[in-house]
Scaffold this motif. Structure first.
Motif, short mmCIF file in Angstrom:
data_model
loop_
_atom_site.label_atom_id
_atom_site.label_comp_id
_atom_site.label_asym_id
_atom_site.label_seq_id
_atom_site.Cartn_x
_atom_site.Cartn_y
_atom_site.Cartn_z
N VAL A 123 22.46 70.14 50.09
CA VAL A 123 22.33 71.32 49.24
C VAL A 123 23.59 71.50 48.40
N GLU A 124 24.77 71.31 49.01
CA GLU A 124 26.02 71.44 48.26
C GLU A 124 26.12 70.40 47.15
N LEU A 125 25.53 69.21 47.36
CA LEU A 125 25.53 68.17 46.34
C LEU A 125 24.47 68.42 45.26
N GLY A 126 23.64 69.44 45.48
CA GLY A 126 22.60 69.75 44.51
C GLY A 126 21.36 68.88 44.66
N LEU A 127 21.21 68.24 45.82
CA LEU A 127 20.04 67.38 46.07
C LEU A 127 19.03 68.14 46.91
N SER A 128 17.96 68.57 46.28
CA SER A 128 16.94 69.33 47.01
C SER A 128 15.89 68.43 47.65
N LEU A 129 15.94 67.13 47.35
CA LEU A 129 14.96 66.16 47.87
C LEU A 129 13.53 66.60 47.55
N ASP A 130 13.31 66.95 46.29
CA ASP A 130 11.98 67.36 45.85
C ASP A 130 10.96 66.29 46.21
N GLY A 131 9.83 66.72 46.76
CA GLY A 131 8.76 65.81 47.10
C GLY A 131 8.93 65.12 48.44
N VAL A 132 10.04 65.34 49.12
CA VAL A 132 10.27 64.72 50.43
C VAL A 132 9.87 65.73 51.49
N ARG A 133 8.88 65.34 52.29
CA ARG A 133 8.47 66.21 53.40
C ARG A 133 9.43 65.99 54.55
N THR A 134 9.78 67.08 55.24
CA THR A 134 10.69 66.99 56.36
C THR A 134 10.10 67.69 57.58
N ALA A 135 10.58 67.29 58.74
CA ALA A 135 10.20 67.93 59.99
C ALA A 135 11.42 67.90 60.91
N LEU A 136 11.43 68.79 61.88
CA LEU A 136 12.59 68.89 62.75
C LEU A 136 12.77 67.67 63.66
N ARG A 177 19.56 60.35 47.36
CA ARG A 177 18.64 59.89 46.31
C ARG A 177 17.77 58.75 46.82
N MET A 178 18.32 57.89 47.68
CA MET A 178 17.54 56.78 48.23
C MET A 178 16.41 57.31 49.11
N LEU A 179 16.67 58.34 49.90
CA LEU A 179 15.61 58.92 50.73
C LEU A 179 14.49 59.46 49.84
N ALA A 180 14.86 60.13 48.75
CA ALA A 180 13.85 60.64 47.82
C ALA A 180 13.11 59.48 47.16
N SER A 181 13.82 58.43 46.80
CA SER A 181 13.20 57.26 46.17
C SER A 181 12.25 56.55 47.12
N ILE A 182 12.66 56.38 48.36
CA ILE A 182 11.81 55.74 49.36
C ILE A 182 10.53 56.54 49.55
N SER A 183 10.66 57.86 49.60
CA SER A 183 9.48 58.73 49.74
C SER A 183 8.54 58.58 48.55
N SER A 184 9.10 58.51 47.35
CA SER A 184 8.29 58.35 46.14
C SER A 184 7.59 56.99 46.11
N ILE A 185 8.31 55.95 46.49
CA ILE A 185 7.71 54.60 46.53
C ILE A 185 6.56 54.57 47.53
#
Length: 129
Positions: free
Chosen positions: A91-104, A61-69
């Motif tokens: 994914v198992e925790l149900g956290l899809s990190l909506d709005g967080v862009r990812t790269a390899l 959730r913090m990663l998603a929050s940091i991205s939103s901020i």
């Protein structure tokens, strides 16, 4: 309490998390990064989590929050280096990190940020040298 270093490369900020994040460290990173974006006028934030082997729901959730901020402050953000076990756990925790862009990896993340800001990543091959 540990602080996560934030490096500036041109108009981008680079955060490399090399230790397992404790809740207080993650909260401090959120505050530090918001202040740094505001002070520097950074247009992009790259968060490298390749050293993290475990991510719990709070850190997710913090990663998603940091991205939103970052977005609210006018900076694009990309999380890079997510290990497969971390992705499975999120994914198992149900956290899809909506709005967080990812790269390899860092290189692909930098390309995404530079594209978003209208710049280009030049290397010897693309510059014709």
């Amino acid at each position: 309490m540990q602080r996560i270093p934030i490096l500036q490369i041109g108009g981008l900020l680079l955060v490399t998390i090399q230790v397992d994040l404790m809740d207080q460290t993650a909260l401090a990173l959120q505050d530090d990064l918001a202040a740094r974006i505001e002070r520097s006028g950074a247009t992009g934030v790259l968060i490298d989590i390749s050293a993290l082997e475990i991510v719990d729901s709070f850190i997710g959730r913090m990663l998603a929050s940091i991205s939103s901020i970052a977005h609210v402050l006018g900076a694009n953000s990309v999380v890079v280096g997510m290990q497969p076990a971390v992705a499975i756990t999120l994914v198992e925790l149900g956290l899809s990190l909506d709005g967080v862009r990812t790269a390899l990896n860092v290189e692909r993340g930098m390309e995404l940020l530079l594209q978003a800001s209208g710049e280009q990543l030049h290397d010897d091959e693309s510059s014709g040298q």
